[in-house]
Design an enzyme around this catalytic site. Structure first.
Site, PDB file in Angstrom:
ATOM      1  N   TYR A 155       0.835  -1.206   0.000  1.00 23.40           N
ATOM      2  CA  TYR A 155       0.000   0.000   0.000  1.00 23.40           C
ATOM      3  C   TYR A 155       0.870   1.257   0.000  1.00 23.40           C
ATOM      4  O   TYR A 155       0.442   2.316  -0.441  1.00 23.40           O
ATOM      5  CB  TYR A 155      -0.960  -0.018   1.187  1.00 23.40           C
ATOM      6  CG  TYR A 155      -2.173   0.860   0.995  1.00 23.40           C
ATOM      7  CD1 TYR A 155      -2.993   0.717  -0.127  1.00 23.40           C
ATOM      8  CD2 TYR A 155      -2.512   1.846   1.929  1.00 23.40           C
ATOM      9  CE1 TYR A 155      -4.101   1.521  -0.311  1.00 23.40           C
ATOM     10  CE2 TYR A 155      -3.625   2.651   1.747  1.00 23.40           C
ATOM     11  CZ  TYR A 155      -4.411   2.487   0.625  1.00 23.40           C
ATOM     12  OH  TYR A 155      -5.517   3.289   0.444  1.00 23.40           O
ATOM     13  N   LYS A 162      -3.737   8.279   3.273  1.00 21.29           N
ATOM     14  CA  LYS A 162      -5.061   8.003   3.833  1.00 21.29           C
ATOM     15  C   LYS A 162      -5.113   8.350   5.320  1.00 21.29           C
ATOM     16  O   LYS A 162      -6.182   8.738   5.835  1.00 21.29           O
ATOM     17  CB  LYS A 162      -5.437   6.546   3.620  1.00 21.29           C
ATOM     18  CG  LYS A 162      -5.693   6.181   2.165  1.00 21.29           C
ATOM     19  CD  LYS A 162      -6.920   6.877   1.583  1.00 21.29           C
ATOM     20  CE  LYS A 162      -7.273   6.305   0.218  1.00 21.29           C
ATOM     21  NZ  LYS A 162      -8.478   6.947  -0.362  1.00 21.29           N
TER      22      LYS A 162
END
Length: 254
Positions: A155, A162
């Site tokens: 990720y 995020k």
């Protein structure tokens, strides 16, 4: 059951019929909301416009969130057409591929800045423009992922991005709560969307999520949409500032 009859909802981020934003748009419409739907550019329009028309969207407009003029034109049109907006959904994220696939420590300044601007600050820009059109209150939502909280393999830089998105969600919820405006971050488990497919070994992430989640099922865009529709309802009016996991319990198993 709750109703969104007569509510005006802006949906930003539909790319195709696998998009989380599309699942949310369907659910909002099913509960009675009138829709405004955006598309990124002419190339995206041919995929998005038919979906928007099927949902009976009253406003279909271009929006590249990096272009302030398009943001202004969109909200001017909402003001002229509806006079207000009750629900805003932001489902936009981007990182240049070379930075997305790099170690966090190797992320370029330019790539980091672009990822933060498109994925995070565009949410702030959306809420800022929506605020004056929500005098009776309203609901603003964005889309996050568990990689904001824990390290998820591959990720990479989107985890810190995020995390920033979830933080601004909380701060804006605190600032806008007195006006009756709630702000939420939806955190679905892995879903096979076009954006997510850019992650390395994404199919393995899907398999791992299904195996580890207590329900042993991946979440669907329809399930995310149902949750979003509830958060947009008057019955959820005293809920704000949360990160809402919709992932079959994936986030609790570490």
């Amino acid at each position: 059951m709750f109703s969104l009859q007569g509510k005006k909802a802006l949906i930003i981020g539909i790319a195709n019929d696998n998009s989380i934003a599309y699942g949310c748009a369907k659910a909002l419409r099913r509960q009675g909301a009138d829709l405004a739907i955006t598309y990124l550019n002419e190339k995206a329009e041919k995929h998005v416009r038919p979906l928007a028309e099927q949902l009976g969207a009253e406003i279909i407009a271009p929006l590249d969130v990096t272009q302030d003029g398009q943001f202004t034109a969109l909200f001017d049109r909402i003001r002229e057409t509806w006079g207000r907006v009750d629900i805003c959904l932001h489902a936009v994220a981007f990182c240049p591929k070379e930075d997305l696939h790099a170690r966090v420590v190797d992320t370029s300044r330019e790539g980091f800045g672009q990822a933060m601007d498109i994925s995070v600050h565009s949410f702030i820009r959306m809420v800022r423009r929506a605020e004056p059109l929500m005098p009776p209150g309203g609901t603003c939502m964005t889309v996050s992922f568990y990689g904001a909280e824990k390290v998820v393999e591959n990720y990479n830089i989107m985890g810190p991005v995020k995390a920033a998105l979830e933080s601004v969600t909380k701060y804006m919820a605190a600032e806008l709560g007195p006006k009756g405006i709630s702000v939420h971050a939806l955190s679905p488990g892995p879903i096979k969307t076009r954006a997510a497919s850019g992650l390395e070994d994404f199919d393995e992430l899907l398999e791992d999520a299904a195996e580890r989640a207590p329900t042993h099922q991946l979440v669907s865009i329809e399930q995310v949409g149902a949750y979003a529709a509830f958060l947009a309802s008057e019955e959820a009016g005293n809920i704000t500032g949360g990160v809402h996991y919709i992932d079959g319990g994936y986030h609790i198993v570490g």
